[in-house]
Design an enzyme around this catalytic site. Structure first.
Site, PDB file in Angstrom:
ATOM      1  CG  ASP A   1       8.791   7.249   4.285  1.00 26.27           C
ATOM      2  OD1 ASP A   1       9.752   6.633   3.775  1.00 26.27           O
ATOM      3  OD2 ASP A   1       7.733   6.696   4.607  1.00 26.27           O
TER       4      ASP A   1
ATOM      5  CE  LYS B   1       4.294  -6.193  11.336  1.00 27.02           C
ATOM      6  NZ  LYS B   1       3.273  -5.909  10.464  1.00 27.02           N
TER       7      LYS B   1
ATOM      8  CG  ASP C   1       9.865   4.636   8.822  1.00 32.39           C
ATOM      9  OD1 ASP C   1       9.488   5.457   7.984  1.00 32.39           O
ATOM     10  OD2 ASP C   1       9.226   3.611   9.125  1.00 32.39           O
TER      11      ASP C   1
HETATM   12  P1  GTP Z   1       1.270   5.347   5.598  1.00 40.63           P
HETATM   13  O1  GTP Z   1      -0.035   5.453   4.899  1.00 40.63           O
HETATM   14  O2  GTP Z   1       1.305   6.140   6.859  1.00 40.63           O
HETATM   15  O3  GTP Z   1       1.765   3.943   5.777  1.00 40.63           O
HETATM   16  O4  GTP Z   1       2.405   6.072   4.695  1.00 40.63           O
HETATM   17  P2  GTP Z   1       2.818   5.858   3.164  1.00 40.63           P
HETATM   18  O5  GTP Z   1       1.619   6.010   2.324  1.00 40.63           O
HETATM   19  O6  GTP Z   1       3.934   6.827   2.895  1.00 40.63           O
HETATM   20  O7  GTP Z   1       3.310   4.370   3.083  1.00 40.63           O
HETATM   21  P3  GTP Z   1       4.746   3.771   3.463  1.00 40.63           P
HETATM   22  O8  GTP Z   1       5.306   4.494   4.646  1.00 40.63           O
HETATM   23  O9  GTP Z   1       4.630   2.317   3.535  1.00 40.63           O
HETATM   24  O10 GTP Z   1       5.568   4.163   2.162  1.00 40.63           O
HETATM   25  C1  GTP Z   1       6.961   4.035   2.039  1.00 40.63           C
HETATM   26  C2  GTP Z   1       7.395   4.906   0.879  1.00 40.63           C
HETATM   27  O11 GTP Z   1       6.773   4.451  -0.324  1.00 40.63           O
HETATM   28  C3  GTP Z   1       7.023   6.355   1.027  1.00 40.63           C
HETATM   29  O12 GTP Z   1       8.095   7.101   0.497  1.00 40.63           O
HETATM   30  C4  GTP Z   1       5.765   6.497   0.214  1.00 40.63           C
HETATM   31  O13 GTP Z   1       5.600   7.794  -0.334  1.00 40.63           O
HETATM   32  C5  GTP Z   1       5.980   5.492  -0.886  1.00 40.63           C
HETATM   33  N1  GTP Z   1       4.746   4.860  -1.363  1.00 40.63           N
HETATM   34  C6  GTP Z   1       3.898   4.056  -0.669  1.00 40.63           C
HETATM   35  N2  GTP Z   1       2.915   3.624  -1.441  1.00 40.63           N
HETATM   36  C7  GTP Z   1       3.137   4.153  -2.680  1.00 40.63           C
HETATM   37  C8  GTP Z   1       2.442   4.072  -3.920  1.00 40.63           C
HETATM   38  O14 GTP Z   1       1.410   3.418  -4.082  1.00 40.63           O
HETATM   39  N3  GTP Z   1       2.981   4.759  -4.967  1.00 40.63           N
HETATM   40  C9  GTP Z   1       4.123   5.488  -4.845  1.00 40.63           C
HETATM   41  N4  GTP Z   1       4.577   6.142  -5.924  1.00 40.63           N
HETATM   42  N5  GTP Z   1       4.790   5.604  -3.691  1.00 40.63           N
HETATM   43  C10 GTP Z   1       4.303   4.930  -2.618  1.00 40.63           C
END
Ligand code: GTP
Length: 342
Positions: free
Chosen positions: A104, A155, A215
């Site tokens: 992302d 933070k 991001d």
């Molecule tokens: P929010 O719920 O809005 O925080 O978004 P998110 O679920 O994408 O979490 P975050 O932005 O912290 O994730 C950063 C990256 O890690 C993204 O590319 C997500 O797709 C990936 N990601 C987060 N949690 C997981 C998980 O449990 N498994 C996998 N495979 N990818 C994850």
């Protein structure tokens, strides 16, 4: 070389768009965000491991239908394992040094240079770094002149921040990093594994990326990235196939088969496929989902409308997320991404 692309998050901050679509497939300039990332992979990456969970079928279907000239493995986690757990779960596909990438992020990182930096430093782990002004919202790296990272401060107050650099979501790792991660549980790479590697090895490095970095976590950043890329490419609007545009559009991206009626004005909007925007509609700083209908004389600002929603004439919205359909089963009501619950 393998690259694990983390694409299993729910993307809760991008609701309601992520009620119907995998976050990594949300389009940016009409192309899934994960494809923007894949296009930056250097040629030494011959295998992509997609760490998936939520909406894995959509991701699998997309990659069955589209070829990127590299082997693609869809690695389906039985439950969300977080950034560390998902990396560990891909262990059987890893043969040596490898990359882990958040799906992302849109940025100008040169991964080839970052791999070179990692090798030259004989690092165990290297991460991309990006400077920010608002350090108190992030984990900030304590980074030395030569790029060595000796810790992170979560933070910090601006006066306590060890630097202006935050983790920018791309990692180059030696295979032994996998030994630090427990199997089968939710693990945060950033909060649990990286501090341990720093302590044990003292060979953790940060590669400062130059250019741009965004991001795509929130609706505002999702709209902003469109605006940024349009301006960067010096184009005023981006339009898919089969569109009928009778109104005016500025700093806006519209998908395929979109109709925009007479006297309608779109400014900083992202409009998905098959949307029907009536006459005398104003859209400013919003996202309109697939198959949506926005009837005449509506005025929508700073808002997001989920797929398949129909808004009646004269709808006035400011700072709203519209979703009238059932929430998908199992979708969390709070952010779980990198948050650790023990
Ligand atoms: P929010 O719920 O809005 O925080 O978004 P998110 O679920 O994408 O979490 P975050 O932005 O912290 O994730 C950063 C990256 O890690 C993204 O590319 C997500 O797709 C990936 N990601 C987060 N949690 C997981 C998980 O449990 N498994 C996998 N495979 N990818 C994850």
């Amino acid at each position: 070389m393998e690259a694990i692309i983390l694409s299993g998050g729910f993307g809760t901050r991008l609701r309601p768009l992520t009620y119907t679509k995998a976050k990594s497939l949300l389009p940016i300039l009409n192309k899934p965000m994960i494809v923007h990332l894949i296009e930056t992979l250097p040629k030494e990456v011959n295998k992509i491991i997609l760490a998936v969970n939520y909406r894995k079928d959509q991701i699998e279907n997309y990659f069955n239908e589209n070829d990127f000239g590299k082997e693609i493995i869809v690695n389906d986690e039985p439950k969300p394992l977080g950034t560390g757990g998902a990396t560990k779960f891909a262990e059987k596909h890893i043969t040596g040094r490898f990359l882990v990438l958040n799906s992302d992020i849109i940025c100008s990182l040169n991964l080839k240079d970052m791999i070179k930096f990692h090798i030259n430093n004989k690092a165990i782990a290297s991460i991309s770094l990006w400077p920010v002004e608002n350090v108190s919202e992030f984990g900030v790296a304590d980074v030395r002149e030569n790029g060595k990272i000796v810790g992170f401060v979560e933070k910090p107050k601006p006066e306590d921040a060890p630097s202006e650099f935050i983790n920018a979501g791309a990692y180059c790792l030696e295979k032994k990093v996998l030994d630090y991660i427990d199997t089968g549980r939710l693990v945060s790479m950033e909060k649990e594994i990286f501090p341990q590697i720093i302590e044990d090895t003292n060979r953790f490095f940060g590669f400062k990326l130059k250019g741009y970095w965004m991001d795509i976590g929130r609706i505002s950043s999702y709209i902003d990235v469109h605006r940024f890329l349009l301006n960067r490419n010096k184009i005023k609007k981006f339009q898919g196939n089969n569109c009928k545009v009778f109104g005016t559009i500025k700093e806006t991206c519209i998908g395929n088969n979109v109709t925009i009626g007479k006297n309608s004005k779109l400014d900083c909007a992202v409009v998905y496929d098959n949307a029907l925007i009536g006459e005398n509609v104003e859209l400013s700083y919003c996202v309109i989902g697939e198959n949506c209908k926005i009837a005449d004389f509506s005025d929508i600002r700073n808002s997001v409308i989920g797929d398949n929603e129909k808004l009646i004439e004269n709808t006035i919205l400011d700072n709203k997320a519209v979703w009238t359909q059932p929430i998908p089963e199992g979708y969390p009501d709070k952010q779980i991404g990198n948050v650790i619950e023990k």
